[in-house]
Design a protein around this motif. Sequence first.
Motif, mmCIF file in Angstrom:
data_model
loop_
_atom_site.group_PDB
_atom_site.id
_atom_site.type_symbol
_atom_site.label_atom_id
_atom_site.label_comp_id
_atom_site.label_asym_id
_atom_site.label_seq_id
_atom_site.Cartn_x
_atom_site.Cartn_y
_atom_site.Cartn_z
ATOM 1 N N LEU A 135 53.010 -43.949 42.408
ATOM 2 C CA LEU A 135 52.077 -44.550 43.358
ATOM 3 C C LEU A 135 50.735 -43.835 43.324
ATOM 4 C CD1 LEU A 135 51.507 -46.548 45.621
ATOM 5 C CD2 LEU A 135 52.549 -44.926 47.232
ATOM 6 N N LEU A 136 50.782 -42.516 43.171
ATOM 7 C CA LEU A 136 49.549 -41.736 43.090
ATOM 8 C C LEU A 136 48.721 -42.152 41.880
ATOM 9 C CD1 LEU A 136 48.028 -39.267 44.357
ATOM 10 C CD2 LEU A 136 49.191 -37.877 42.650
ATOM 11 N N PHE A 137 49.394 -42.331 40.748
ATOM 12 C CA PHE A 137 48.697 -42.781 39.538
ATOM 13 C C PHE A 137 48.076 -44.156 39.771
ATOM 14 C CE2 PHE A 137 51.310 -39.728 37.012
ATOM 15 C CZ PHE A 137 50.246 -39.051 36.457
ATOM 16 N N ALA A 138 48.821 -45.041 40.430
ATOM 17 C CA ALA A 138 48.320 -46.390 40.665
ATOM 18 C C ALA A 138 47.090 -46.368 41.576
ATOM 19 C CB ALA A 138 49.420 -47.251 41.276
ATOM 20 N N LEU A 139 47.121 -45.509 42.593
ATOM 21 C CA LEU A 139 45.999 -45.442 43.528
ATOM 22 C C LEU A 139 44.779 -44.777 42.899
ATOM 23 C CD1 LEU A 139 47.858 -44.404 46.821
ATOM 24 C CD2 LEU A 139 46.860 -46.634 46.284
ATOM 25 N N ALA A 140 45.014 -43.734 42.121
ATOM 26 C CA ALA A 140 43.889 -43.015 41.523
ATOM 27 C C ALA A 140 43.276 -43.783 40.360
ATOM 28 C CB ALA A 140 44.348 -41.632 41.055
ATOM 29 N N GLY A 141 44.080 -44.630 39.728
ATOM 30 C CA GLY A 141 43.574 -45.401 38.592
ATOM 31 C C GLY A 141 43.139 -44.498 37.459
ATOM 32 N N ARG A 142 42.063 -44.869 36.799
ATOM 33 C CA ARG A 142 41.565 -44.085 35.673
ATOM 34 C C ARG A 142 40.466 -43.106 36.080
ATOM 35 N NH1 ARG A 142 41.161 -48.414 30.626
ATOM 36 N NH2 ARG A 142 43.373 -49.006 30.624
ATOM 37 N N SER A 143 40.234 -43.006 37.366
ATOM 38 C CA SER A 143 39.199 -42.090 37.834
ATOM 39 C C SER A 143 39.572 -40.646 37.512
ATOM 40 C CB SER A 143 39.010 -42.239 39.354
ATOM 41 O OG SER A 143 38.120 -41.248 39.822
ATOM 42 N N GLU A 144 38.619 -39.872 37.031
ATOM 43 C CA GLU A 144 38.859 -38.468 36.703
ATOM 44 C C GLU A 144 38.299 -37.545 37.768
ATOM 45 O OE1 GLU A 144 37.041 -38.148 32.923
ATOM 46 O OE2 GLU A 144 38.664 -39.143 31.844
ATOM 47 N N SER A 145 37.829 -38.137 38.873
ATOM 48 C CA SER A 145 37.244 -37.333 39.934
ATOM 49 C C SER A 145 38.326 -36.646 40.758
ATOM 50 C CB SER A 145 36.398 -38.230 40.843
ATOM 51 O OG SER A 145 36.072 -37.555 42.038
ATOM 52 N N PRO A 146 38.197 -35.347 41.020
ATOM 53 C CA PRO A 146 39.167 -34.667 41.888
ATOM 54 C C PRO A 146 39.214 -35.267 43.283
ATOM 55 C CG PRO A 146 37.810 -33.084 40.694
ATOM 56 C CD PRO A 146 37.197 -34.423 40.464
ATOM 57 N N LEU A 147 38.054 -35.748 43.775
ATOM 58 C CA LEU A 147 38.023 -36.328 45.114
ATOM 59 C C LEU A 147 38.906 -37.574 45.192
ATOM 60 C CD1 LEU A 147 36.881 -36.376 47.955
ATOM 61 C CD2 LEU A 147 34.920 -37.693 47.098
ATOM 62 N N THR A 148 38.866 -38.416 44.164
ATOM 63 C CA THR A 148 39.721 -39.611 44.152
ATOM 64 C C THR A 148 41.187 -39.217 44.196
ATOM 65 O OG1 THR A 148 38.061 -40.754 42.823
ATOM 66 C CG2 THR A 148 40.252 -41.720 42.895
ATOM 67 N N LEU A 149 41.535 -38.192 43.432
ATOM 68 C CA LEU A 149 42.932 -37.741 43.390
ATOM 69 C C LEU A 149 43.364 -37.187 44.743
ATOM 70 C CD1 LEU A 149 44.989 -37.748 41.114
ATOM 71 C CD2 LEU A 149 44.426 -35.358 40.685
ATOM 72 N N ILE A 150 42.474 -36.425 45.388
ATOM 73 C CA ILE A 150 42.803 -35.865 46.702
ATOM 74 C C ILE A 150 42.998 -36.982 47.718
ATOM 75 C CG2 ILE A 150 41.890 -34.503 48.611
ATOM 76 C CD1 ILE A 150 40.534 -32.696 46.567
ATOM 77 N N LEU A 151 42.110 -37.971 47.712
ATOM 78 C CA LEU A 151 42.224 -39.075 48.670
ATOM 79 C C LEU A 151 43.499 -39.873 48.433
ATOM 80 C CD1 LEU A 151 38.516 -40.331 48.758
ATOM 81 C CD2 LEU A 151 39.737 -39.011 50.492
#
Length: 334
Positions: A135-151
Amino acid sequence: MPRPPEARHRLLLPGLLMLAILAGIASLGIGAATIAPARLLAAAAGHGDRIAAAILFDLRLPRAILGLAIGGMLSLAGAALQGFLRNPLAEPSVLGASNAAALGAVGALYFGLSELHILILPALAITSGLLALLLLFALAGRSESPLTLILAGIAVSTMAGAGISLALNLSPNPFAAMEITTWLLGSIENRSIDHVWVALPCIAIGMALLLVDARALDALTLGEDGAQALGVDLARTRLRLLLGVGIGVGGAVAVSGSIGFVGLIVPHLVRPLTDRSPSSVLLPSLLAGAALLTLADIAVRLVPTQNELKLGVVTAFLGVPVFLVHLLRERRLW
């Protein structure tokens, strides 16, 4: 050309390794039943009485192994995440791995599946942690930003927390709610060698995945563009790191319940003793976390209370003042 490590840096790993070994030995020798060292040594050599052998191999040895492994895994995950996300407040729960694994375990308790077999609870916890990772991968998508991953991690963690609250709210009776609450407090009491065989492979895989990208974490201190210029594949690094945290922390939480603060505090404690590069914090954090959690588990047994204190409660009491003192001394978090 890399600078030669200072003397204190060279002594750090051997010193922490010795501390972890001593903590493990102390964990074997200390418990509710007082057993003379000679009886324990005889039992370890296979010549002791049955009672001492049962206490040593069925109770204390699994507990010591789990304390060392779980403490090391949580601390290593915290150090790796703080380096990867460049956030000093990062820890395994940031990505939702801890809460998701806890939700799987709570589901096993809520529906009574944990009574069918001893391994169902940890199996569901690990499975839940891996599903949360997807689910985390699906939400973060291909974004490489740490902020996207944290959110994305906060969203997964919040959802898992809501599921746990729902299970507590809908508990069919107070005893079921108490069982869930007790598990969530975190403990490695009464764990058997079966729990060790469930957790250790996951923790070993998780540690290997986190340690392999040590140099990439150093490169990331220059930013994403700088790391890519140095040849770091950010997508693969993120995949390995998330898999390492999900599998390793999922395996740890599956047998111990929720144990907080270890992954957050230990990297902060060892960082001043290193050159502060992310790669130099990983192994010391692993060893220091192993020693800290094992010593905390020993403290749990020594405190004279009617019911044994839960390990998660002790780490919280230890963690908050240590973190505040460290914060005041450093006057900064990073």
